[in-house]
Design a protein around this motif. Structure first.
Motif, short mmCIF file in Angstrom:
data_model
loop_
_atom_site.label_atom_id
_atom_site.label_comp_id
_atom_site.label_asym_id
_atom_site.label_seq_id
_atom_site.Cartn_x
_atom_site.Cartn_y
_atom_site.Cartn_z
N GLY A 143 0.86 -1.23 -0.07
CA GLY A 143 0.09 -0.02 0.06
C GLY A 143 0.87 1.26 -0.15
N THR A 144 0.62 2.32 -0.77
CA THR A 144 1.24 3.39 -0.65
C THR A 144 0.23 4.77 -0.95
N VAL A 145 0.90 5.93 -0.25
CA VAL A 145 0.24 7.13 -0.55
C VAL A 145 1.10 7.91 -0.85
N THR A 146 1.05 8.82 -2.07
CA THR A 146 1.59 9.88 -2.42
C THR A 146 0.78 11.03 -2.84
N GLY A 147 0.45 11.84 -1.81
CA GLY A 147 -0.32 13.25 -1.95
C GLY A 147 -1.72 12.62 -2.13
N SER A 148 -2.35 13.18 -3.07
CA SER A 148 -3.95 12.96 -3.17
C SER A 148 -4.02 11.16 -3.92
N TRP A 149 -2.91 10.66 -4.21
CA TRP A 149 -2.79 9.36 -5.05
C TRP A 149 -2.58 8.20 -3.93
N SER A 150 -3.24 7.13 -4.19
CA SER A 150 -2.95 5.87 -3.29
C SER A 150 -3.17 4.76 -4.11
N PHE A 151 -2.25 3.75 -3.82
CA PHE A 151 -2.12 2.49 -4.48
C PHE A 151 -2.51 1.41 -3.31
N GLN A 152 -3.11 0.45 -3.52
CA GLN A 152 -3.47 -0.75 -2.74
C GLN A 152 -3.49 -2.19 -3.56
N GLY A 153 -2.54 -3.08 -3.21
CA GLY A 153 -2.46 -4.27 -4.09
C GLY A 153 -2.20 -5.64 -3.07
N GLU A 154 -2.50 -6.53 -3.50
CA GLU A 154 -2.24 -7.87 -2.85
C GLU A 154 -2.23 -9.04 -3.85
N TYR A 155 -1.35 -9.98 -3.56
CA TYR A 155 -1.07 -11.28 -4.07
C TYR A 155 -1.15 -12.16 -3.16
N GLY A 156 -2.24 -13.20 -3.70
CA GLY A 156 -2.50 -14.35 -2.39
C GLY A 156 -2.68 -15.54 -2.95
N GLY A 157 -2.78 -16.60 -2.29
CA GLY A 157 -2.85 -18.06 -2.85
C GLY A 157 -3.13 -18.97 -1.72
N ALA A 158 -3.78 -20.22 -2.04
CA ALA A 158 -4.17 -21.23 -1.13
C ALA A 158 -3.96 -22.45 -1.91
N ARG A 159 -3.77 -23.67 -0.90
CA ARG A 159 -3.44 -24.89 -1.47
C ARG A 159 -4.60 -25.78 -0.39
N PHE A 165 -8.16 11.55 -4.86
CA PHE A 165 -8.86 12.59 -4.22
C PHE A 165 -8.81 13.76 -5.08
N LEU A 166 -10.12 13.79 -5.91
CA LEU A 166 -10.15 15.22 -6.66
C LEU A 166 -10.11 16.35 -6.06
N THR A 167 -10.63 16.29 -4.63
CA THR A 167 -10.78 17.29 -3.75
C THR A 167 -9.24 17.68 -3.13
N GLY A 168 -8.26 16.91 -3.26
CA GLY A 168 -6.91 17.25 -2.48
C GLY A 168 -6.53 16.39 -1.45
N GLN A 169 -7.39 15.68 -0.65
CA GLN A 169 -7.06 15.05 0.16
C GLN A 169 -6.06 13.89 0.22
N ALA A 170 -5.55 13.31 1.17
CA ALA A 170 -4.77 12.09 1.21
C ALA A 170 -5.42 11.15 1.81
N ARG A 171 -5.35 9.89 1.48
CA ARG A 171 -5.64 8.60 2.11
C ARG A 171 -5.26 8.25 3.48
N PRO A 172 -6.03 8.31 4.74
CA PRO A 172 -5.61 8.19 5.84
C PRO A 172 -5.14 6.84 6.15
N TYR A 173 -4.04 6.67 7.02
CA TYR A 173 -3.42 5.20 7.22
C TYR A 173 -3.03 5.39 8.69
N SER A 174 -3.37 4.15 9.29
CA SER A 174 -3.03 3.98 10.70
C SER A 174 -1.91 2.84 10.92
N ARG A 175 -0.81 3.54 11.65
CA ARG A 175 0.42 2.94 12.00
C ARG A 175 -0.12 1.76 12.73
#
Length: 397
Positions: free
Chosen positions: A262-278, A298-308
């Motif tokens: 997961g990343t946040v850069t200003g108003s942009w954010s990315f979230q991705g996962e790769y998973g599997g099961a047997r 965010f079209l209005t300029g906010q940043a996506r919040p994150y909880s460490r």
């Protein structure tokens, strides 16, 4: 039925006489909420709350199979009772969606050492997308990694802690819940996250989830493990694709994993996962793969919040914020008898375009457009092509 209603209200009353952690510890900065009741010494508190997710769905089916039913759906209708009980936190959440009643989080929680111990019914820690509250996910439906691989609400015990930039969550659980208690087996889950960047507008999140589950021998009480995917949202039942089911009657071991970014850069954010099961019962084996990538702006300029402290994305607090998002989502599964060719090889691909308006911390309007395809990879053909336009009124209190 009357006995179940009496049991439910007795539980609520007893709790009132336990904040959520993924339900993890969270404190929603609500613009409006119900008052908190406290005992004279302040050692017992109780507050009612809840969430209403009201969806309007319009399907565009391709004519293969029965058409999905468009219309209104109460996706979630939760009533929560939360508070403190002599040093313990408690929570009782009951969902009344679609004329049914089911228990969600029902637990006691207490701080122990550097973390928090939870006992009762909860979601084991697995997957970034599944750990984010349903009130705070960007799309209306979680990605397939979360809906198909992450454990549902389960009975057991869990411990969550953090040390600087690292969080760790451990869970021991039964494959049962309060609604359908049956001898289904047991599981263990571990989730680790690391956030070397965690400031407003700049986030880098990495995570790993692992789980081992063992399903009991199939009987009249225990259900055989399997996987069926709704490709275009929770209401797309008639387009559901069964990926596999193991029905030899033997105990089945399942090993699952998911890698998070997961990343946040200003108003942009990315979230991705790769998973599997047997899934394996020494007679048959099913191998599952799933991945997704999601970008939001965010079209209005906010940043996506994150909880460490909890290793997840958090509530958007800015009134009037507009968010645009797109996600590609994939899952596939192969099933075979051990040492023989594949019996089946099926998968689902889905694109989702989303638009969110955060009116205030209590109210959000959501719009998703989903384009999904079910494919039989052995036959090299498309089994179903379903599109859906979904709107949601979300109210949290």
């Amino acid at each position: 039925m009357r006995k179940r209603w009496r049991l439910e209200w007795a539980m609520l009353a007893a709790c009132a006489a336990v904040p959520a952690m993924a339900e993890l510890p969270t404190k929603r900065p609500a613009a409006w909420h119900l008052p908190t009741f406290k005992s004279a010494d302040g050692k017992v508190t109780a507050q009612l709350g809840g969430r209403l997710h009201l969806d309007l769905v319009k399907f565009d089916d391709d004519g293969r199979g029965r058409p999905n039913a468009s219309g209104w759906q109460v996706r979630r209708g939760w009533v929560n009772l939360i508070g403190k009980l002599y040093g313990f936190d408690y929570r009782v959440s009951v969902d009344y969606a679609d004329h049914m009643r089911s228990y969600k989080s029902v637990y006691l929680r207490h701080r122990l050492g550097p973390g928090v111990l939870t006992v009762g019914q909860f979601k084991p820690y697995f997957s970034l997308d599944d750990t984010i509250s349903s009130d705070d996910i960007v799309m209306m439906d979680r990605a397939f990694v979360a809906t198909q691989l992450a454990p549902l609400f389960r009975l057991g015990a869990a411990y969550l802690g953090n040390a600087g930039d690292v969080t760790y969550g451990l869970a021991l659980y039964s494959l049962n819940d309060l609604d359908k208690v049956r001898p289904n087996g047991e599981g263990q889950a571990l989730r680790l996250t690391w956030a070397p960047l965690h400031e407003e507008g700049r986030v880098l999140h990495l995570g790993l989830s692992l789980a081992h589950e063992r399903y009991a021998r199939s009987s009249n009480a225990a259900l055989p493990p399997g996987m069926a995917v709704r490709p275009a949202g929770a209401k797309s039942d008639r387009s559901r694709l069964r990926l596999f089911r193991i029905q030899d009657g033997e105990a089945v071991a399942a090993d699952k994993h998911a890698f998070e970014l997961g990343t946040v850069t200003g108003s942009w954010s990315f979230q991705g996962e790769y998973g599997g099961a047997r899934y394996d019962d020494d007679i048959q084996r099913a191998l599952v793969r799933s991945w997704y990538g999601q970008v939001s702006y965010f079209l209005t300029g906010q940043a996506r919040p994150y909880s460490r402290g909890t290793g997840r994305f958090d509530s958007v607090e800015a009134p009037g914020a507009w968010e645009l998002a797109v996600r590609y989502d994939h899952i596939d599964a192969r099933q075979r008898r051990i040492g023989q060719p594949d019996l089946s090889d099926r998968g689902v691909d889905a694109w989702t375009l989303g638009l969110n308006w955060y009116a205030n911390p209590n109210l959000r309007l959501m719009f998703d457009y989903i384009d999904s395809r079910n494919r039989d990879r052995l036959l090299a053909r498309t089994l179903d092509h379903t599109r859906a336009l979904i709107g949601r009124l979300q109210f949290v209190f």
